[in-house]
Design a protein around this motif. Sequence first.
Motif, PDB file in Angstrom:
ATOM      1  N   LEU A 199       0.806  -1.212   0.000  1.00  0.00           N
ATOM      2  CA  LEU A 199       0.000   0.000   0.000  1.00  0.00           C
ATOM      3  C   LEU A 199       0.844   1.268   0.000  1.00  0.00           C
ATOM      4  CD1 LEU A 199      -2.790  -1.097   2.422  1.00  0.00           C
ATOM      5  CD2 LEU A 199      -2.874  -0.902  -0.056  1.00  0.00           C
ATOM      6  N   LYS A 200       2.108   1.084   0.230  1.00  0.00           N
ATOM      7  CA  LYS A 200       2.952   2.275   0.303  1.00  0.00           C
ATOM      8  C   LYS A 200       2.919   3.094  -0.987  1.00  0.00           C
ATOM      9  CE  LYS A 200       7.346   4.053   1.853  1.00  0.00           C
ATOM     10  NZ  LYS A 200       8.766   3.818   2.135  1.00  0.00           N
ATOM     11  N   PRO A 201       3.118   2.456  -2.153  1.00  0.00           N
ATOM     12  CA  PRO A 201       3.072   3.246  -3.390  1.00  0.00           C
ATOM     13  C   PRO A 201       1.769   4.006  -3.554  1.00  0.00           C
ATOM     14  CG  PRO A 201       3.490   0.913  -3.871  1.00  0.00           C
ATOM     15  CD  PRO A 201       3.442   1.033  -2.406  1.00  0.00           C
ATOM     16  N   PHE A 202       0.693   3.407  -3.117  1.00  0.00           N
ATOM     17  CA  PHE A 202      -0.615   4.064  -3.207  1.00  0.00           C
ATOM     18  C   PHE A 202      -0.618   5.342  -2.373  1.00  0.00           C
ATOM     19  CE2 PHE A 202      -4.974   4.505  -1.476  1.00  0.00           C
ATOM     20  CZ  PHE A 202      -5.630   4.770  -2.658  1.00  0.00           C
ATOM     21  N   LEU A 203      -0.184   5.208  -1.142  1.00  0.00           N
ATOM     22  CA  LEU A 203      -0.109   6.380  -0.259  1.00  0.00           C
ATOM     23  C   LEU A 203       0.831   7.439  -0.826  1.00  0.00           C
ATOM     24  CD1 LEU A 203       0.075   5.381   3.522  1.00  0.00           C
ATOM     25  CD2 LEU A 203      -1.624   6.769   2.337  1.00  0.00           C
ATOM     26  N   GLU A 204       1.978   6.990  -1.264  1.00  0.00           N
ATOM     27  CA  GLU A 204       2.989   7.916  -1.791  1.00  0.00           C
ATOM     28  C   GLU A 204       2.431   8.720  -2.966  1.00  0.00           C
ATOM     29  OE1 GLU A 204       5.778   8.589  -0.437  1.00  0.00           O
ATOM     30  OE2 GLU A 204       6.931   6.831   0.200  1.00  0.00           O
ATOM     31  N   SER A 205       1.714   8.021  -3.833  1.00  0.00           N
ATOM     32  CA  SER A 205       1.150   8.714  -4.985  1.00  0.00           C
ATOM     33  C   SER A 205       0.205   9.825  -4.556  1.00  0.00           C
ATOM     34  CB  SER A 205       0.376   7.743  -5.873  1.00  0.00           C
ATOM     35  OG  SER A 205       1.260   6.835  -6.474  1.00  0.00           O
ATOM     36  N   LEU A 206      -0.632   9.512  -3.574  1.00  0.00           N
ATOM     37  CA  LEU A 206      -1.569  10.515  -3.091  1.00  0.00           C
ATOM     38  C   LEU A 206      -0.830  11.702  -2.477  1.00  0.00           C
ATOM     39  CD1 LEU A 206      -4.353   8.288  -1.500  1.00  0.00           C
ATOM     40  CD2 LEU A 206      -4.527   9.684  -3.553  1.00  0.00           C
ATOM     41  N   VAL A 207       0.170  11.389  -1.687  1.00  0.00           N
ATOM     42  CA  VAL A 207       0.954  12.455  -1.062  1.00  0.00           C
ATOM     43  C   VAL A 207       1.592  13.333  -2.148  1.00  0.00           C
ATOM     44  CG1 VAL A 207       2.998  12.964   0.328  1.00  0.00           C
ATOM     45  CG2 VAL A 207       1.404  11.199   1.065  1.00  0.00           C
ATOM     46  N   ASP A 208       2.147  12.707  -3.162  1.00  0.00           N
ATOM     47  CA  ASP A 208       2.730  13.465  -4.277  1.00  0.00           C
ATOM     48  C   ASP A 208       1.721  14.429  -4.862  1.00  0.00           C
ATOM     49  OD1 ASP A 208       5.115  12.196  -3.993  1.00  0.00           O
ATOM     50  OD2 ASP A 208       4.763  10.726  -5.596  1.00  0.00           O
ATOM     51  N   MET A 209       0.532  13.930  -5.089  1.00  0.00           N
ATOM     52  CA  MET A 209      -0.489  14.770  -5.710  1.00  0.00           C
ATOM     53  C   MET A 209      -0.812  15.987  -4.845  1.00  0.00           C
ATOM     54  SD  MET A 209      -3.062  11.897  -7.285  1.00  0.00           S
ATOM     55  CE  MET A 209      -4.205  13.044  -8.041  1.00  0.00           C
ATOM     56  N   VAL A 210      -0.866  15.761  -3.523  1.00  0.00           N
ATOM     57  CA  VAL A 210      -1.168  16.884  -2.627  1.00  0.00           C
ATOM     58  C   VAL A 210      -0.017  17.887  -2.619  1.00  0.00           C
ATOM     59  CG1 VAL A 210      -1.571  17.561  -0.233  1.00  0.00           C
ATOM     60  CG2 VAL A 210      -2.729  15.560  -1.176  1.00  0.00           C
ATOM     61  N   VAL A 211       1.197  17.370  -2.547  1.00  0.00           N
ATOM     62  CA  VAL A 211       2.362  18.257  -2.494  1.00  0.00           C
ATOM     63  C   VAL A 211       2.478  19.080  -3.774  1.00  0.00           C
ATOM     64  CG1 VAL A 211       4.885  18.340  -2.457  1.00  0.00           C
ATOM     65  CG2 VAL A 211       3.660  16.840  -0.885  1.00  0.00           C
ATOM     66  N   GLU A 212       2.246  18.409  -4.880  1.00  0.00           N
ATOM     67  CA  GLU A 212       2.434  19.083  -6.168  1.00  0.00           C
ATOM     68  C   GLU A 212       1.349  20.112  -6.479  1.00  0.00           C
ATOM     69  OE1 GLU A 212       2.633  15.854  -8.892  1.00  0.00           O
ATOM     70  OE2 GLU A 212       4.501  15.103  -8.010  1.00  0.00           O
ATOM     71  N   GLU A 213       0.207  19.923  -5.836  1.00  0.00           N
ATOM     72  CA  GLU A 213      -0.878  20.850  -6.120  1.00  0.00           C
ATOM     73  C   GLU A 213      -0.693  22.140  -5.316  1.00  0.00           C
ATOM     74  OE1 GLU A 213      -3.098  21.420  -8.127  1.00  0.00           O
ATOM     75  OE2 GLU A 213      -3.982  23.040  -6.946  1.00  0.00           O
ATOM     76  N   PRO A 214      -0.397  23.247  -5.985  1.00  0.00           N
ATOM     77  CA  PRO A 214      -0.019  24.469  -5.267  1.00  0.00           C
ATOM     78  C   PRO A 214      -1.131  25.055  -4.402  1.00  0.00           C
ATOM     79  CG  PRO A 214      -0.104  24.833  -7.665  1.00  0.00           C
ATOM     80  CD  PRO A 214      -0.392  23.407  -7.429  1.00  0.00           C
ATOM     81  N   SER A 215      -2.372  24.878  -4.802  1.00  0.00           N
ATOM     82  CA  SER A 215      -3.458  25.517  -4.053  1.00  0.00           C
ATOM     83  C   SER A 215      -3.529  24.997  -2.617  1.00  0.00           C
ATOM     84  CB  SER A 215      -4.796  25.294  -4.762  1.00  0.00           C
ATOM     85  OG  SER A 215      -5.360  24.063  -4.387  1.00  0.00           O
TER      86      SER A 215
END
Lengths: 198, 198
Positions: A120-136
């Motif tokens: 499940l780690k890659p799944f979590l990591e992907s979500l975290v990436d999306m949040v970090v990358e989204e500037p808003s």
Amino acid sequence: MTETRERFISAATKAFAERGFYGTSIAAIADALPYTKQALLHHFGSKEKLYAEVLKRISDRLMAELEGVRERALDPRDRLEETFVEFYRTTIERPDDTQLLMRELLDNKRRAETSRTWYLKPFLESLVDMVVEEPSTNTRSRHVALAVVYQLLGAINYFAVSEPTLKRMFGGEEFSKLRGNYEAELRRLIAARLDSEQ
Amino acid sequence: MTETRERFISAATKAFAERGFYGTSIAAIADALPYTKQALLHHFGSKEKLYAEVLKRISDRLMAELEGVRERALDPRDRLEETFVEFYRTTIERPDDTQLLMRELLDNKRRAETSRTWYLKPFLESLVDMVVEEPSTNTRSRHVALAVVYQLLGAINYFAVSEPTLKRMFGGEEFSKLRGNYEAELRRLIAARLDSEQ
DNA sequence: GCCCTCACTTACCATTTGGTAAGGTGACTA
DNA sequence: TAGTCACCTTACCAAATGGTAAGTGAGGGC
């Protein structure tokens, strides 16, 4: 045949979800199909290995879905929201998988060596990436982003897993109302949290 | 002696939390104390009855805490926020109780007749009441309020239960950062959700 | 001294558990 | 025609399970 294996995995998913790893006997799984316990052992070697396959199958599906939303490439902010909503939908569509993952979370301490939450780690990591990358979202640090992800996943999974309890507590009718509204309410939560000024 | 009973209940709470109802044998519980399995049966009659007492004890504590915050009578809006934060604190302070309740939620379908999630209903109802009564939330209907409560409880409990998994995934140091910040992040979530315009 | 209750133990038991061993059967291959 | 392989079965087992039965022994009341 792969067919038989698939049927075993399906039956096992359901059984493990409902009763947990220790509450499920391999005999019970086999009894749900026209096979004996030993047919199961023939295909998977042991209860633990069967369980690992069940887990792997779920995590594969999760990753595939995540990829699916990603490719639909909406506006990044919407894509993030959509990812969570999509996750919510599959989560209530496949309550067995959700329950099983929740149990895995709980058993993790005990079955530390054998368990494979790593999936499940890659799944979590992907979500975290999306949040970090989204500037808003204004969340540049990963552990803040992880907190946000965890809050939203919690709001989703906890509800998904509570269906039987809520139904018994409040009655089927009341639960239907709750469920009918939950996606909209969830959207509100996601929007409120993602757009909250820091 | 009540003393011995208390020790059994404590040991049982820990064991049930870690391994679940089916994964815990009464012998294992007794082995954690200087008593035999039969001493346990003498005091509680059966595994199921012991489990019921464990559950009851937890729900009593929850209700007491809820009452405690209520009496501290702050401004209603803050009291609502404080109730959730307080719940979060005790939730990570007593990870065993949290895990056990989560498991109970999962086992609910199966142990429908015997289980006593009913204990938790008053707790939920109280929270829903507080949300409905608080005008700033704009939630007059109970099932919307219940959705809000569920989202916040989910964000709290899911995180509380994930400690071992997160530690193994990201390492103890990274987890400490996450945990250190989580209360503040949770406050942000609560505020964002409670004050979001409808 | 006698009896009773309470806390706890040893002895025992039927059932269920995950797993091994040793096949059997049909299809495909040499 | 014999060999081999995948798939599945019956037979079996030691260990662990929740629970019953029948005590033991200490303390208190009378």
